[in-house]
Design an enzyme around this catalytic site. Structure first.
Site, PDB file in Angstrom:
ATOM      1  N   ASP A 233      39.578  27.965 102.567  1.00  0.00           N
ATOM      2  CA  ASP A 233      40.840  27.425 102.049  1.00  0.00           C
ATOM      3  C   ASP A 233      40.599  26.396 100.941  1.00  0.00           C
ATOM      4  OD1 ASP A 233      43.829  26.727 102.445  1.00  0.00           O
ATOM      5  OD2 ASP A 233      42.822  24.794 102.730  1.00  0.00           O
ATOM      6  N   GLU A 300      40.259  31.060  98.660  1.00  0.00           N
ATOM      7  CA  GLU A 300      41.602  30.757  98.177  1.00  0.00           C
ATOM      8  C   GLU A 300      41.515  29.712  97.077  1.00  0.00           C
ATOM      9  OE1 GLU A 300      45.766  28.719  99.683  1.00  0.00           O
ATOM     10  OE2 GLU A 300      43.812  27.731  99.724  1.00  0.00           O
TER      11      GLU A 300
END
Length: 619
Positions: A233, A300
């Protein structure tokens, strides 16, 4: 229902990027054996919202396990879900206080292992969401770092104050994504710590070798427990400018208190980040080599195309298997003309380093749903794009049935990034509408939970928009379209065929998938608000005079096995259609009579029960 509703379907639309309005762009794919993740579709689950197994109003791991039959029915290759680790919950799991413990809200490590085994028996991989940039300020590492307890002293980014006219000031002018300075003073340590996000989410310091080793060990911990991969992330925030220089406003008259008004190159996309990603990849590859089963690393990063593509490899070393491609979220929407679709597709296909695979993300937990961004009539068309373009498809839970944003009031909101503002700003920035519970049926809370109150309200449209209705209906449904698309993905043409994109008109996009010796497929999407005529022969001279309809969107007038002239045919507004040179395709499930529909439901029920017993999910 499982057996007859699993019909085949194909579709794909995506077009964007040409010099003249009527123009075609193509990409030739290498024909080599594809790994499991290259052939498949990844299904994102927001764990709070998929299925509640214990009646507390919050989805959990056992709830997901109860629905493994559905994931298998869809045909997805893998699931990944948002963080389930120990957390105070300030940022709904993205503020982690222990990377190797499961938050009791979702269950236990044993529950995760139970789910892993159920998924693996069903042929589905499991990936977790890993947050390497920051932790919760309640993490023991941070508490020990405050006290300068080794080896944790430098686990976080600490800096001395900058003194200006005798006043203590933050080290830089950097603004947090949650508003305010990116620096917070700690009285005990007498230093500032960095937080790119909420002030209770201190950034980790990857210049500290002990911290790097600690995070590498976390990755190994989960791979040792049979997890098939991780999503990294907010990866592009891991390092900051080593010279700690101020950011510059994009224009002198912009508000200096809003983070997007700055050139953010000082706090994201640093070269050291790409190097660190290759080091993480080495761990994944070491596990893959042990048993030949690829462990997948996804990243991401909301950034520019070149910076995103840079995560594939760095200095000749492999990086992410799958840097998430968000360009159908960030660069295209329901008001975009066909050339924008073409530009988005060709930008990725032509910019991607040789030997790598594309991926297409059209929805997730941080952005409004497809139905909200593109309109409900384009849901099938967008699923065609994400599933039928070359590479890995991605589906956000509920998008396969066309779930829409819910109207969440300010007093119902839980998104911390939005709840800190007033009602007006809450409505502008909240991510709650796209995170509501999955709509299984018409029972209490759409079958999500037996609790009278759920963590977020179920969308009030569940009485008419739910999985059970779409499965059992004798009419077209988003679910049935999705299933046909998933089946057609398995064809050689879709796996290995070339792709060519076309702007047939300003608001009509098309693309073809071709492979020598196999059927050709054509996806056409009318993006406009008017019925339009389509003449494929003007652009694709090698096609036969008629094509067979494989699948049409729920709003099209065409059914599977209808014949469409390559010359002029008509498409309704926002309709999409998948055509093929094959003479015959599997019939539509909704073409059966109501009597056969009952038989379908019976066979489905039996199939589900057999599956559950086989995988010991009823024990």
């Amino acid at each position: 229902m499982l057996l007859e509703i699993m019909c085949k379907f194909t579709a794909a639309l995506m077009i964007i990027g040409l010099v003249t309005e009527f123009h075609a762009e193509s990409a030739v794919l290498e024909q080599k054996p594809l790994d499991w993740w290259q052939r498949g579709v990844f299904y994102q689950i927001y764990p709070r919202s998929f299925k509640d197994s214990n009646g507390d109003g919050v989805g959990d791991l056992r709830g997901i396990a109860e629905k493994v039959w559905y994931l298998k029915d869809l045909g997805v290759s893998a699931i990944w879900f948002n963080p389930i680790f120990d957390s105070p919950g300030l940022d709904l799991g993205y503020d982690i206080s222990n990377y190797t413990r499961i938050d009791p809200l979702f269950g236990t490590l044993e529950d995760l292992e139970y789910l892993r085994d159920a998924l693996h028996k069903a042929g589905i991989r499991l990936l977790l969401d890993f947050v390497p940039n920051h932790t919760s300020d309640e993490h023991p590492w941070f508490q020990w770092s405050i006290k300068k307890v080794d080896p944790y002293t430098n686990y976080y980014v600490w800096k001395d104050a900058k003194m200006v006219n005798g006043q203590r000031k933050p080290p830089t002018n950097w603004i947090s994504e949650f508003g305010g300075s990116m620096w917070k003073w700690n009285d005990e340590r007498q230093q500032y710590f960095l937080h790119q996000f909420h002030q209770k989410q201190p950034d980790l310091n990857y210049e500290c070798k002990e911290l790097v080793q600690e995070m590498m060990d976390v990755v190994r911990f989960w791979l040792d427990r049979g997890v098939d991969g991780l999503r990294l992330d907010a990866i592009n925030f891991m390092f900051e400018d080593p010279l700690w220089r101020d950011q510059e406003l994009l224009a002198p008259d912009l508000d200096p208190n809003f983070f997007l008004n700055y050139n953010r190159s000082r706090t994201m996309d640093q070269p050291a980040t790409y190097e660190m990603v290759t080091r993480f990849r080495e761990i994944f590859d070491s596990y893959s080599k042990k048993d030949g089963r690829t462990r997948v690393m996804m990243t991401e990063a909301y950034t520019t195309l070149d910076k995103t593509l840079g995560f594939y490899q760095y200095n000749g070393k492999p990086g992410a298997h799958m840097p998430f491609n968000f360009f159908f979220i960030t660069h295209v929407n329901g008001r975009s003309p066909a050339k924008d679709y073409q530009r988005a597709i060709q930008g990725w296909m032509q910019g991607m380093p040789a030997g790598h695979s594309a991926n297409w993300v059209i929805g997730n937990h941080d952005n409004h749903r497809i139905a909200a961004r593109y309109g409900t009539d384009l849901v099938d068309g967008m699923n065609m794009i994400a599933l039928l373009l070359p590479g890995t498809g991605n589906t956000y839970y509920g998008d396969e049935i066309g779930m829409d944003d819910a109207a969440i009031r300010f007093d119902e909101g839980v998104d911390p990034q939005a709840c800190q503002f007033d009602k007006d700003w809450f409505n502008r920035v909240t991510r709650d509408p796209e995170r509501t519970p999955f709509q299984w049926d018409t029972s209490l809370n759409a079958g999500f939970s037996t609790s009278m109150k759920t963590w977020l309200p179920v969308n009030s449209n569940f009485w008419r928009l739910n999985l059970k209705e779409q499965m059992q209906s004798n009419e077209k449904s988003h679910y049935k379209v999705y299933k046909r698309l998933m089946d057609v993905r398995k064809t050689d043409t879709m796996l290995y065929g070339d792709v060519e994109t076309y702007v047939l008109a300003k608001w009509v996009f098309a693309f073809t998938r071709r492979l020598t010796g196999s059927d050709t497929y054509v996806v056409v999407v009318n993006l406009g608000s008017d019925t339009t005529s389509v003449d494929l022969s003007a652009f694709m001279s090698d096609l036969p005079e008629t094509l067979t309809v494989h699948t049409g969107s729920v709003n099209t007038q065409y059914d599977p096995n209808d014949k469409v002239p390559t010359g002029v045919f008509y498409m309704r507004p926002k309709a999409s259609i998948l055509l093929t040179t094959a003479q015959e395709v599997p019939p539509a499930a909704y073409s059966d009579s109501k009597t056969s529909g009952v038989a379908t439901m019976t066979s489905t029920s039996i199939g589900i029960i057999v599956f559950l017993f086989t995988h010991r999910l009823l024990l």
